[in-house]
Motif scaffolding. Structure first.
Motif, PDB file in Angstrom:
ATOM      1  N   UNK A 140       0.781  -1.230   0.000  1.00 32.75           N
ATOM      2  CA  UNK A 140       0.000   0.000   0.000  1.00 32.75           C
ATOM      3  C   UNK A 140       0.812   1.279   0.000  1.00 32.75           C
ATOM      4  N   UNK A 141       2.145   1.182  -0.119  1.00 34.54           N
ATOM      5  CA  UNK A 141       2.989   2.380  -0.097  1.00 34.54           C
ATOM      6  C   UNK A 141       3.177   2.943  -1.502  1.00 34.54           C
ATOM      7  N   UNK A 142       3.134   4.246  -1.607  1.00 29.62           N
ATOM      8  CA  UNK A 142       3.412   4.938  -2.869  1.00 29.62           C
ATOM      9  C   UNK A 142       4.907   5.230  -2.906  1.00 29.62           C
ATOM     10  N   UNK A 167      -7.306  -0.076  -6.132  1.00 25.56           N
ATOM     11  CA  UNK A 167      -7.747   0.361  -4.811  1.00 25.56           C
ATOM     12  C   UNK A 167      -6.928   1.569  -4.349  1.00 25.56           C
ATOM     13  N   UNK A 168      -5.632   1.577  -4.711  1.00 25.86           N
ATOM     14  CA  UNK A 168      -4.786   2.707  -4.363  1.00 25.86           C
ATOM     15  C   UNK A 168      -5.259   3.988  -5.028  1.00 25.86           C
ATOM     16  N   UNK A 183      -1.007   9.429   3.162  1.00 28.00           N
ATOM     17  CA  UNK A 183      -1.407   8.092   2.740  1.00 28.00           C
ATOM     18  C   UNK A 183      -0.362   7.055   3.118  1.00 28.00           C
ATOM     19  N   UNK A 184       0.917   7.391   2.944  1.00 27.81           N
ATOM     20  CA  UNK A 184       1.976   6.435   3.273  1.00 27.81           C
ATOM     21  C   UNK A 184       2.089   6.205   4.775  1.00 27.81           C
ATOM     22  N   UNK A 185       1.966   7.265   5.577  1.00 27.05           N
ATOM     23  CA  UNK A 185       1.982   7.091   7.024  1.00 27.05           C
ATOM     24  C   UNK A 185       0.812   6.220   7.475  1.00 27.05           C
ATOM     25  N   UNK A 186      -0.348   6.427   6.851  1.00 23.56           N
ATOM     26  CA  UNK A 186      -1.508   5.604   7.175  1.00 23.56           C
ATOM     27  C   UNK A 186      -1.264   4.149   6.812  1.00 23.56           C
TER      28      UNK A 186
END
Length: 272
Positions: free
Chosen positions: A2-4, A146-147, A179-182
């Motif tokens: 899920x990381x960008x 989904x991303x 988003x990445x921290x989440x």
């Protein structure tokens, strides 16, 4: 996970194929790149051949005569020789790529509802990479879809607070960071969720939309020089408690109500 890993902001005239080609040198020799049906182009396939990278892409049955002939038949897999047309040759020359014909493989994927998808790949060995494997392989792209939904619908990444280039860059990168921290905290909260709900009939996953909402309220506090004590633990606990059941193979028809792009009013920017 899920990381960008990268976020580009380019003018609309720069297409997604060009951006994909620019990322090719950053990939590894054993990577397999998956592309949606907006990406196929002869010059991009030629760029993969130059970089010696394998790919699998969905493409429309009208992509070329070879694909149309394959779609009209019943074969599940076929190796073709893809020859560039005049426009494809010009594109290859513009990017400094060879224009020789490419040997590629077409795959037919039948979905549950009877629809058919067509894939093109550089993996030619039918014994090692049999046609049935590609249905599951291409489905791995769903995490990317989904991303996109998280970026556009949950984070409203296109909802800008200003009109200058600097403001747009600042907005996009701030939301990518959030988003990445989440995603990092959701990964850990998911481990907690698995232990909390292991006795239940269904498996459960953290609700990312709720997790992002909690992160948006606390991201500045987390990055402060002196964050409130216990904030991270409270965030993790809150994320782990907001879950949804995982029900595999569910599908619903898309309810497309309008083809008009979503518009945001800068004067009335929502805080959530």
């Amino acid at each position: 996970n899920g990381l960008i890993v990268a976020a580009d902001i380019e003018p609309q005239r720069v297409g997604e194929r060009v951006l994909a080609g620019e990322y090719l040198p950053a990939t590894r020799a054993d990577d397999l790149l998956l592309y949606d049906r907006g990406y196929p182009a002869f010059w991009l396939f030629a760029a993969h051949a130059v970089e010696q990278r394998h790919f699998c892409a969905r493409l429309p049955r009208t992509f070329c005569a070879d694909v149309a002939a394959f779609a009209a038949g019943q074969a599940r897999s076929a190796v073709i020789t893809l020859t560039p047309g005049e426009e494809a040759r010009r594109q290859c020359q513009a990017f400094g790529l060879p224009t020789e014909a490419l040997r590629l493989r077409l795959i037919r994927v039948r979905l549950k509802g009877g629809e058919e998808e067509f894939l093109i790949t550089s993996l030619l060995d039918e014994e090692t990479f049999s046609a049935p494997l590609f249905k599951r392989l291409y489905h791995l792209r769903w995490g990317i879809e989904e991303g996109y939904k998280r970026e556009k619908c949950f984070a409203e990444i296109e909802n800008f607070s200003g009109r200058t280039v600097h403001a747009l860059q600042q907005d996009v990168l701030a939301k990518v960071l959030t988003l990445n921290l989440t995603a990092l905290l959701v990964w850990l909260a998911q481990w907690m969720t698995k232990r909390l709900y292991q006795a239940r009939r269904h498996r459960y996953q953290v609700n990312f939309a709720n997790a992002l909402s909690k992160m948006k309220d606390n991201v500045v506090r987390l990055l402060a020089l002196d964050p409130p004590p216990g904030l991270l633990e409270r965030l993790l606990g809150a994320m782990a408690s907001e879950v949804e059941a995982i029900r595999p193979d569910r599908s619903f028809p898309r309810a497309i109500t309008s083809s008009k792009p979503k518009r945001f009013q800068p004067n009335y920017k929502r805080c959530r």
